[in-house]
Enzyme design. Structure first.
Site, PDB file in Angstrom:
ATOM      1  N   GLY A  50       4.897   5.050  -8.243  1.00  0.00           N
ATOM      2  CA  GLY A  50       4.101   4.229  -9.141  1.00  0.00           C
ATOM      3  C   GLY A  50       2.616   4.366  -8.858  1.00  0.00           C
ATOM      4  O   GLY A  50       2.123   5.440  -8.494  1.00  0.00           O
ATOM      5  N   SER A  51       1.902   3.261  -9.000  1.00  0.00           N
ATOM      6  CA  SER A  51       0.435   3.302  -8.923  1.00  0.00           C
ATOM      7  C   SER A  51      -0.110   3.627  -7.539  1.00  0.00           C
ATOM      8  O   SER A  51      -1.293   3.937  -7.398  1.00  0.00           O
ATOM      9  CB  SER A  51      -0.136   1.968  -9.396  1.00  0.00           C
ATOM     10  OG  SER A  51       0.181   1.759 -10.754  1.00  0.00           O
ATOM     11  N   SER A  52       0.736   3.565  -6.497  1.00  0.00           N
ATOM     12  CA  SER A  52       0.256   3.951  -5.170  1.00  0.00           C
ATOM     13  C   SER A  52      -0.097   5.435  -5.120  1.00  0.00           C
ATOM     14  O   SER A  52      -0.771   5.903  -4.200  1.00  0.00           O
ATOM     15  CB  SER A  52       1.307   3.624  -4.103  1.00  0.00           C
ATOM     16  OG  SER A  52       2.504   4.330  -4.348  1.00  0.00           O
TER      17      SER A  52
END
Length: 705
Positions: free
Chosen positions: A440-442
């Site tokens: 995801g956004s990591s």
């Protein structure tokens, strides 16, 4: 005339005598020659018999050995006694690689011949060499060995025994960076039964089985072993030792009291005895089970696979985790002595001996306290955590939850326990920190760094406000990229702070599939992470390429088919604190303190500086997605991530994976840390915010707030 005839008759007689004499001499010579040839053949045959006999030893063909001796005729030893004597000694010594040399055959006398030779072979206690002599007897056309006990070893007599004594090596300990024991020697309780003291055997075994979580048949099988006598102590189970301290501690008192009561009930059954034994123990139990692993007794398959490596029945071997990874170092080498013992039980001679070498202690970079803190925070959540020193690459914690107690494998796991672990839907045996997950956004800082270093991104450029959903054009059909926040200049810093999916989807399209995959290959995707534990390889596609624009756009914000190992992600984040260099993670402390660079200049220093503004804002800006971890006592930066897992584009019931990657930014901090945590199924729990709050609790303790 008469005289002449008489002279002729005398001459004929003399000639006849000469011929007769010559014939007798020829016959005698032939007899001598035949006898000499027979002796030569016998001498050759004796050497061949010796070599054949020795070859049978290594193949454990004792019946064939006996058939080569004259014992059956002489009655010196029966076939059964011969086989038992030879098999016990040769197999007891683990005889291997038998060689004979310097063979010398003597003269044949009275139908016998002596053959001297030098013999050598390997044993469990080392190499054995000696000189010996064998006697062979001619039996018609056959050659028989005159067997005696000294043929096994020159000084061995019929009343002597060969004894093999093993001095077990101590298995090395596994320690954390502060010397705290993660695996080592502990005390448990052996539950044993003295069969002759059982009252109402069937009923007693049912009671014992119920208390031990097993079945009566299993216990009965142990009591039926050939060696068991009425007064034998037969171990049937290993259970925990109740420590007095555990009875006084709030968290453990209940379980300790129940265990104490169980042991009292066992002792009330006539014939049951409890005794303390030394076992391998794991003080952190569930908190480090996937990391440390466990040992078990070797199986027949293990002995075959590791032949010649010093294992024997009763040895233990590492099955998983550090116990398996460092098996050779931890195991050590058992001491062993092979002796001849006389009829009085006295040692008459030592045949071979080797001193024991205890296993090495292994010190890990792990901080046991941090390991426990992370486990306690996430123990009920399916997920994992990775902690590193971002300036050295030292791994401080590796946690997988939920977990299991590795001590149960030492004490003897019941069938019920094993079935429960395997059928548990939360999969406690599954090691999550070794797997790959949708980041995801990591993943967004990685996309940003590639964009900056390929020149397609200006950190200050406003990508435009698209609202909460966006698609490139009508070719995407009904598919849109969605985000949670809008209404701010869409530059890099804000895109990281607010975790703008649309910004990073656009950026990925600018970079292009070929350039993105080329850079991800350079960052270790599809490659083995340089680490002691084998980790699953990160990927950017289920194939060898990003296939279309939608997949490319989704990849920009860590979805699509992007899958990352948590330790790989943590390693890439070290670049933000090391001028763009990615450090190699390591688990063995040793004497080394200097970091190893895995990927030099993975990102440029300029890119790092620009990305760090956004990562700092994630934690320190009031609108940042990781602001809940904000602290006034230590400067932090990081990135949250919530990955949606859907079966299709129209799936509204998909699950979510929550991430938080956070690190201290002060280089001179006493205990710098980079922490990556992942939790499955955070939908309805607050997404990544659930993980942020739990990591904050851990950081507060670790940083001494």
């Amino acid at each position: 005339m008469k005289r002449q005839k008489r002279g002729m008759r005398k001459g004929k007689r003399r000639a006849g005598l000469v011929i007769l004499l010559l014939l007798l001499l020829a016959a005698a010579g032939a007899a001598v020659w035949t006898l000499q040839g027979s002796r030569i053949r016998f001498r050759v045959q004796a050497e061949e018999c010796l070599r054949e006999y020795m070859a049978h030893i290594e193949k454990q063909e004792y019946k064939e050995m006996y058939d080569m001796t004259e014992a059956a005729d002489s009655g010196s030893i029966s076939r059964g006694d011969f086989i038992e004597r030879n098999s016990r000694i040769y197999e007891g010594m683990e005889t291997d690689k038998i060689k004979i040399s310097n063979v010398k055959v003597g003269k044949v006398k009275h139908g016998e011949v002596s053959v001297s030779y030098d013999m050598s072979f390997d044993t469990v206690a080392g190499a054995v060499t000696f000189a010996n002599t064998a006697v062979f007897v001619k039996d018609g056309d056959a050659c028989r060995l005159r067997w005696n006990h000294d043929l096994i070893y020159p000084s061995l007599r019929s009343t002597d025994k060969v004894q093999v004594s093993v001095d077990d090596a101590d298995r090395g300990k596994i320690l954390d960076r502060n010397g705290r024991m993660l695996a080592g020697e502990g005390t448990a309780v052996s539950v044993g039964i003295v069969p002759g003291k059982l009252e109402d055997r069937e009923k007693s075994l049912e009671q014992i089985a119920e208390l031990l979580g097993t079945d009566a048949e299993t216990i009965e099988n142990k009591l039926s072993a050939a060696w068991v006598q009425d007064d034998s102590f037969v171990p049937v189970s290993t259970i925990p030792k109740v420590q007095q301290r555990a009875l006084m501690e709030g968290e453990t008192a209940g379980e300790a009291f129940k265990e104490q009561e169980r042991q009292k009930e066992l002792l009330n059954i006539p014939g049951v005895m409890l005794s303390d034994i030394t076992v391998r123990t794991y003080p952190l139990a569930e908190a480090a089970a996937h990391l440390v692993g466990y040992v078990q007794e070797v199986t027949a398959e293990d002995l075959e696979e590791h032949a010649g490596e010093g294992y024997s029945a009763g040895s233990v071997i590492g099955r998983s985790g550090m116990e398996s990874l460092y098996e050779k170092e931890l195991k050590g080498q058992d001491g062993c002595e092979i002796t001849i013992v006389d009829e009085n039980g006295e040692i008459a001679e030592t045949i071979a001996s080797v001193e024991k070498e205890d296993g090495q202690d292994i010190t890990l970079t792990i901080d046991a306290s941090l390991q426990e803190q992370l486990y306690e925070q996430f123990r009920e959540d399916p997920g994992c955590s990775v902690a590193m020193n971002p300036y050295t690459g030292e791994v401080l914690a590796l946690v997988s939850t939920p977990s299991y107690d590795n001590n149960d494998f030492i004490s003897g796991m019941s069938e019920e326990q094993w079935t429960g672990l395997n059928e548990d839907e939360s999969r406690p045996l599954y090691n999550r920190f070794r797997q790959v997950w949708c980041p995801g956004s990591s993943f967004k800082p990685v996309t940003a760094a590639i964009g900056l270093d390929t020149g397609v991104l200006d950190a200050g450029e406003d990508f435009g406000n698209e609202g909460l959903s966006w698609q490139k054009d009508e070719s995407w059909g009904a598919y849109e990229v969605t985000t949670l926040h809008s209404g701010y200049p869409a530059n890099l810093k804000n895109a990281l702070i607010y975790s703008d999916n649309i910004y990073f989807a656009k950026l990925a399209l600018r970079i292009g599939a070929d350039r993105l995959t080329e850079n991800l290959d350079r960052l270790g995707f599809g490659k083995q992470l340089p680490f002691e534990i084998l980790m699953a390889k990160s990927q950017y596609s289920n194939t060898d390429a990003i296939e279309n624009e939608i997949q490319l756009a989704d990849s920009g914000y860590g979805q699509g088919q992007i899958l990352m190992n948590p330790l790989h992600l943590a390693a890439l984040y070290t670049a933000f604190l090391n001028d763009g260099n990615v450090l190699a993670p390591r688990l063995s402390l040793g004497e080394k303190s200097q970091a190893d660079i895995w990927l030099p200049q993975a990102f440029s220093e300029e890119a790092v500086d620009q990305i760090m503004e956004g990562l700092s804002g994630v934690v320190n800006h009031p609108d940042g997605t990781g602001y809940a971890a904000h602290s006034v006592s230590a400067a932090l930066a990081g990135k949250t991530g919530t990955a949606e897992l859907k079966d299709s584009k129209d799936d509204t019931d998909g699950t979510e994976i929550g991430w938080f990657s956070v690190f201290t930014t002060e280089k001179n901090l006493e205990k710098p840390i980079l922490l990556v945590s992942m939790v499955e199924n955070v939908k309805g729990l607050g997404g990544s915010g659930y993980v942020v709050q739990k990591d904050k609790e851990v950081l507060d303790v670790y940083l001494g707030r």
